[in-house]
Write a protein that holds these residues in place. Structure first.
Motif, short mmCIF file in Angstrom:
data_model
loop_
_atom_site.label_atom_id
_atom_site.label_comp_id
_atom_site.label_asym_id
_atom_site.label_seq_id
_atom_site.Cartn_x
_atom_site.Cartn_y
_atom_site.Cartn_z
N ALA A 21 0.83 -1.20 0.00
CA ALA A 21 0.00 0.00 0.00
C ALA A 21 0.87 1.25 0.00
O ALA A 21 0.60 2.22 -0.73
N PHE A 22 1.93 1.23 0.80
CA PHE A 22 2.83 2.38 0.84
C PHE A 22 3.52 2.58 -0.49
O PHE A 22 3.63 3.71 -0.99
N VAL A 28 1.99 6.66 -6.94
CA VAL A 28 1.01 7.66 -7.37
C VAL A 28 1.58 9.06 -7.18
O VAL A 28 1.42 9.94 -8.05
N PHE A 29 2.26 9.28 -6.06
CA PHE A 29 2.86 10.59 -5.81
C PHE A 29 3.89 10.94 -6.89
O PHE A 29 3.85 12.02 -7.48
N ILE A 30 4.81 10.02 -7.15
CA ILE A 30 5.89 10.29 -8.11
C ILE A 30 5.36 10.42 -9.53
O ILE A 30 5.70 11.37 -10.26
N LEU A 31 4.48 9.49 -9.94
CA LEU A 31 3.98 9.51 -11.31
C LEU A 31 3.11 10.74 -11.57
O LEU A 31 3.17 11.32 -12.67
N SER A 32 2.32 11.14 -10.59
CA SER A 32 1.49 12.33 -10.80
C SER A 32 2.35 13.58 -10.88
O SER A 32 2.07 14.49 -11.69
N SER A 58 3.33 20.64 -6.57
CA SER A 58 3.56 20.36 -5.15
C SER A 58 2.28 19.90 -4.46
O SER A 58 2.29 18.91 -3.70
N LEU A 59 1.19 20.58 -4.70
CA LEU A 59 -0.06 20.31 -3.98
C LEU A 59 -0.76 19.04 -4.46
O LEU A 59 -1.15 18.20 -3.63
N VAL A 60 -0.93 18.91 -5.76
CA VAL A 60 -1.75 17.82 -6.28
C VAL A 60 -1.17 16.43 -5.95
O VAL A 60 -1.89 15.56 -5.45
N PRO A 61 0.12 16.17 -6.21
CA PRO A 61 0.64 14.81 -5.93
C PRO A 61 0.54 14.42 -4.46
O PRO A 61 0.14 13.29 -4.15
N ILE A 62 0.89 15.32 -3.54
CA ILE A 62 0.86 14.95 -2.12
C ILE A 62 -0.57 14.75 -1.63
O ILE A 62 -0.84 13.86 -0.82
N MET A 63 -1.51 15.55 -2.15
CA MET A 63 -2.91 15.39 -1.74
C MET A 63 -3.50 14.11 -2.32
O MET A 63 -4.27 13.41 -1.64
N LEU A 64 -3.16 13.80 -3.57
CA LEU A 64 -3.62 12.54 -4.17
C LEU A 64 -3.09 11.34 -3.39
O LEU A 64 -3.83 10.39 -3.11
N ALA A 65 -1.80 11.39 -3.04
CA ALA A 65 -1.18 10.28 -2.32
C ALA A 65 -1.81 10.09 -0.95
O ALA A 65 -2.12 8.95 -0.55
N ALA A 66 -2.03 11.17 -0.22
CA ALA A 66 -2.63 11.07 1.11
C ALA A 66 -4.08 10.58 1.02
O ALA A 66 -4.52 9.76 1.85
N LEU A 68 -5.33 8.67 -1.30
CA LEU A 68 -5.28 7.25 -1.63
C LEU A 68 -4.97 6.42 -0.39
O LEU A 68 -5.55 5.34 -0.18
N ALA A 69 -4.07 6.91 0.47
CA ALA A 69 -3.74 6.20 1.71
C ALA A 69 -4.98 6.02 2.58
O ALA A 69 -5.22 4.94 3.13
N VAL A 70 -5.78 7.07 2.69
CA VAL A 70 -7.01 6.99 3.48
C VAL A 70 -8.00 6.02 2.85
O VAL A 70 -8.62 5.20 3.54
N VAL A 71 -8.16 6.09 1.52
CA VAL A 71 -9.08 5.20 0.82
C VAL A 71 -8.68 3.73 1.02
O VAL A 71 -9.54 2.86 1.24
N ILE A 72 -7.39 3.46 0.97
CA ILE A 72 -6.91 2.08 1.16
C ILE A 72 -7.35 1.54 2.51
O ILE A 72 -7.73 0.37 2.63
N THR A 73 -7.30 2.37 3.54
CA THR A 73 -7.68 1.88 4.87
C THR A 73 -9.18 1.56 4.94
O THR A 73 -9.58 0.70 5.73
#
Length: 242
Positions: A21-22, A28-32, A58-66, A68-73
């Motif tokens: 998951a990590f 997703v962070f890097i590719l976005s 700066s904003l979009v990749p980190i927000m997408l990644a976070a 996704l982390a919440v959705v995974i849980t």
């Protein structure tokens, strides 16, 4: 004050995600980020000449990644409150503030020493370099401040001391192992070789807040505290106030 380190943690029963998951979130962070940069470059924008590209990249990749982390849980576990320990009590705020102040002092000293070792030009991050340019549009300067002081810290805590920490604990490793591993990976993952050792020092007190409270709230507060005053100073500098 009672010993918050003795607070019981909910069991990770039902958690069906781990290191994979990590790795997915990091991908997703890097590719976005790469995709946004490539699109910007196709229109003639670069990280050196476009404030908008830096902000979006700066904003979009980190927000997408976070996110996704919440959705995974939710999809593969018990939700962020249990799986990521994403909650905050008064004790967490108090502990985070105390450690955050101490961490800021440590960061300031470490940054000063580091700047003398590698030179001023190599000690600051790319976002801080752009931030420090005077006469930025007010909206851009405020957005950068919010990213640096709040959005970035919250999202990074969800990813590193939430998702990655939970993946380590799911393997049956100790929380001390989680503290060490997340601290190191946090520093390395910024992909700023000149600042890795400085980032490692910055990450230690933030990880300590997560370690002793066993909740993400305290590390979020400590991380915000560490970034707030530098972010505010850069905001005032960028708009020409100082």
């Amino acid at each position: 004050m009672r010993d918050v380190s003795r607070n019981p943690e909910p069991e990770r029963v039902g958690q069906r995600w781990g290191f994979g998951a990590f790795l997915l979130v990091e991908a997703v962070f890097i590719l976005s980020a790469v995709f946004i940069t490539a699109v910007g470059n196709s229109f003639g924008a670069t990280l050196e000449n476009s404030t908008s590209l830096v902000l979006i990249g700066s904003l979009v990749p980190i927000m997408l990644a976070a996110a996704l982390a919440v959705v995974i849980t939710y999809v593969r576990g018990n939700g962020p409150v249990i799986d990521l320990r994403l909650s905050m009590t008064k004790e967490d705020v108090a502990t985070g503030l105390k450690i955050g102040v101490a961490g800021f002092v440590l960061t300031y000293v470490a940054a000063t020493v580091w700047a003398k070792i590698v030179g001023e030009g190599n000690a600051s991050s790319a976002i801080a370099d752009l931030f420090s340019q005077a006469n930025l549009p007010l909206a851009a300067a405020i957005t950068m401040f919010l990213y640096m002081s709040f959005v970035g810290p919250i999202c990074e805590e969800i990813i590193f001391r939430g998702l990655l920490w939970g993946a380590v604990e799911r393997q049956g490793w100790s929380r001390w192992a989680a503290f060490v591993l997340t601290t190191v990976i946090f520093a390395v993952s910024h992909l700023e070789p000149q600042r890795t050792w400085l980032l490692l020092i910055i990450a230690i007190p933030i990880g300590v807040a997560r370690l002793i409270t066993r909740r993400l709230g305290a590390s979020i507060v400590a991380h915000v505290m560490n970034n707030f005053l530098p972010g505010l100073s850069l905001l005032l500098l960028s708009v020409g106030v100082i």
